[in-house]
Motif scaffolding. Structure first.
Motif, short mmCIF file in Angstrom:
data_model
loop_
_atom_site.label_atom_id
_atom_site.label_comp_id
_atom_site.label_asym_id
_atom_site.label_seq_id
_atom_site.Cartn_x
_atom_site.Cartn_y
_atom_site.Cartn_z
N GLU A 63 0.83 -1.21 0.00
CA GLU A 63 0.00 0.00 0.00
C GLU A 63 0.87 1.26 0.00
N SER A 64 1.95 1.24 0.76
CA SER A 64 2.86 2.37 0.79
C SER A 64 3.51 2.58 -0.57
N LYS A 65 3.90 1.48 -1.20
CA LYS A 65 4.51 1.55 -2.53
C LYS A 65 3.54 2.16 -3.53
N GLU A 66 2.28 1.71 -3.48
CA GLU A 66 1.25 2.23 -4.39
C GLU A 66 1.00 3.73 -4.13
N ASP A 67 0.92 4.12 -2.86
CA ASP A 67 0.72 5.53 -2.52
C ASP A 67 1.88 6.39 -3.02
N LEU A 68 3.10 5.91 -2.82
CA LEU A 68 4.27 6.66 -3.26
C LEU A 68 4.22 6.84 -4.78
N GLU A 69 3.88 5.79 -5.50
CA GLU A 69 3.77 5.87 -6.97
C GLU A 69 2.75 6.94 -7.38
N GLN A 70 1.59 6.93 -6.72
CA GLN A 70 0.54 7.90 -7.05
C GLN A 70 0.97 9.33 -6.74
N LEU A 71 1.64 9.53 -5.62
CA LEU A 71 2.10 10.87 -5.25
C LEU A 71 3.14 11.39 -6.25
N ILE A 72 4.02 10.52 -6.70
CA ILE A 72 5.03 10.91 -7.70
C ILE A 72 4.36 11.27 -9.02
N LYS A 73 3.37 10.50 -9.42
CA LYS A 73 2.65 10.78 -10.68
C LYS A 73 1.95 12.14 -10.64
N ARG A 74 1.50 12.55 -9.48
CA ARG A 74 0.79 13.84 -9.35
C ARG A 74 1.65 15.03 -9.76
N TYR A 75 2.97 14.91 -9.62
CA TYR A 75 3.85 16.04 -9.97
C TYR A 75 3.68 16.46 -11.43
N ASP A 76 3.35 15.52 -12.30
CA ASP A 76 3.21 15.82 -13.73
C ASP A 76 1.79 16.16 -14.15
N ASP A 77 0.86 16.17 -13.21
CA ASP A 77 -0.54 16.45 -13.52
C ASP A 77 -0.79 17.95 -13.38
N PRO A 78 -1.09 18.63 -14.49
CA PRO A 78 -1.28 20.09 -14.41
C PRO A 78 -2.50 20.50 -13.58
N THR A 79 -3.42 19.58 -13.31
CA THR A 79 -4.60 19.91 -12.50
C THR A 79 -4.42 19.51 -11.03
N ASN A 80 -3.24 19.05 -10.68
CA ASN A 80 -2.97 18.59 -9.32
C ASN A 80 -3.15 19.73 -8.31
N ASP A 81 -3.80 19.42 -7.19
CA ASP A 81 -3.92 20.38 -6.10
C ASP A 81 -3.57 19.72 -4.76
N PHE A 82 -2.75 18.68 -4.83
CA PHE A 82 -2.40 17.86 -3.67
C PHE A 82 -0.91 17.50 -3.78
N TRP A 83 -0.07 18.34 -3.23
CA TRP A 83 1.38 18.16 -3.34
C TRP A 83 1.96 17.62 -2.05
N ILE A 84 2.62 16.47 -2.14
CA ILE A 84 3.33 15.90 -0.99
C ILE A 84 4.81 15.84 -1.38
N TYR A 85 5.64 16.44 -0.54
CA TYR A 85 7.08 16.47 -0.80
C TYR A 85 7.84 15.73 0.30
N ALA A 86 9.03 15.28 -0.05
CA ALA A 86 9.92 14.63 0.92
C ALA A 86 10.64 15.69 1.73
N VAL A 87 10.86 15.39 3.00
CA VAL A 87 11.70 16.21 3.87
C VAL A 87 12.96 15.38 4.14
N GLU A 88 14.09 15.97 3.82
CA GLU A 88 15.37 15.27 3.93
C GLU A 88 16.28 16.00 4.91
N ASN A 89 16.98 15.24 5.72
CA ASN A 89 17.99 15.80 6.62
C ASN A 89 19.23 16.11 5.78
N LYS A 90 19.60 17.37 5.69
CA LYS A 90 20.73 17.77 4.83
C LYS A 90 22.05 17.16 5.30
#
Length: 166
Positions: A43-70
């Motif tokens: 389920e996590s793998k599927e969710d991650l795939e869907q969230l990544i696909k949203r970046y290329d959707d021009p109608t997207n209004d649901f952005w989830i980004y990664a937070v990384e420790n520099k």
């Protein structure tokens, strides 16, 4: 990169984030004040795939980004920018439990506010389950104002809606 702070880098999610994303999404403590139940690996793998696909959707209004420790480039959580039902820009964040208590949430929110100002947003909304005192304190410290109390439809808990005019 979307934006960065002193210790954090906010970027698009990547397929290589899967193990850490699963750690985040499978922990009931992380999700206790959020929608949804803990997820299994598939389920996590599927969710991650869907969230990544949203970046290329021009109608997207649901952005989830990664937070990384520099410091070590570890994935430590996610941050969300979502258009809510009224068209407001709503923020949200989650951190892997082992990163709690390090001031990352406050630092992330400070950076997020600056980022949102820089791209022309006028107002931010944050909804916090009343039991989640730590998150409420962060928003209040950053000058968000409580504007509404309600019972959430999804998890059935009392929540407060906060607003920050940018």
């Amino acid at each position: 990169m979307i934006f960065e702070t002193k210790r954090l880098l906010v970027r698009k999610l990547k397929h290589s984030d899967l193990e850490a994303f699963y750690e985040l999404e499978s922990n009931p403590k992380v999700l206790q004040y959020a929608t949804g139940e803990p997820k299994n690996f598939e389920e996590s793998k599927e969710d991650l795939e869907q969230l990544i696909k949203r970046y290329d959707d021009p109608t997207n209004d649901f952005w989830i980004y990664a937070v990384e420790n520099k410091q070590n480039e570890d994935f430590i959580g996610t941050v969300a920018l979502i258009k809510d039902e009224e068209g407001n820009d709503e923020i949200g964040y989650r951190f892997i439990e082992r990163y709690w208590g390090n001031g990352f949430a406050t630092e992330l929110c400070e950076g997020l506010i600056q980022y949102c100002k820089s791209i022309g947003m006028k107002k931010l909304i944050g909804c916090v389950v009343d039991e989640n005192v730590a998150s409420a304190k962060i928003l209040e410290r950053l000058n968000f104002v409580a504007i509404e109390k309600f019972i959430s439809d999804d998890i059935g808990l009392p929540e407060t809606k906060y607003e920050l005019i940018l």
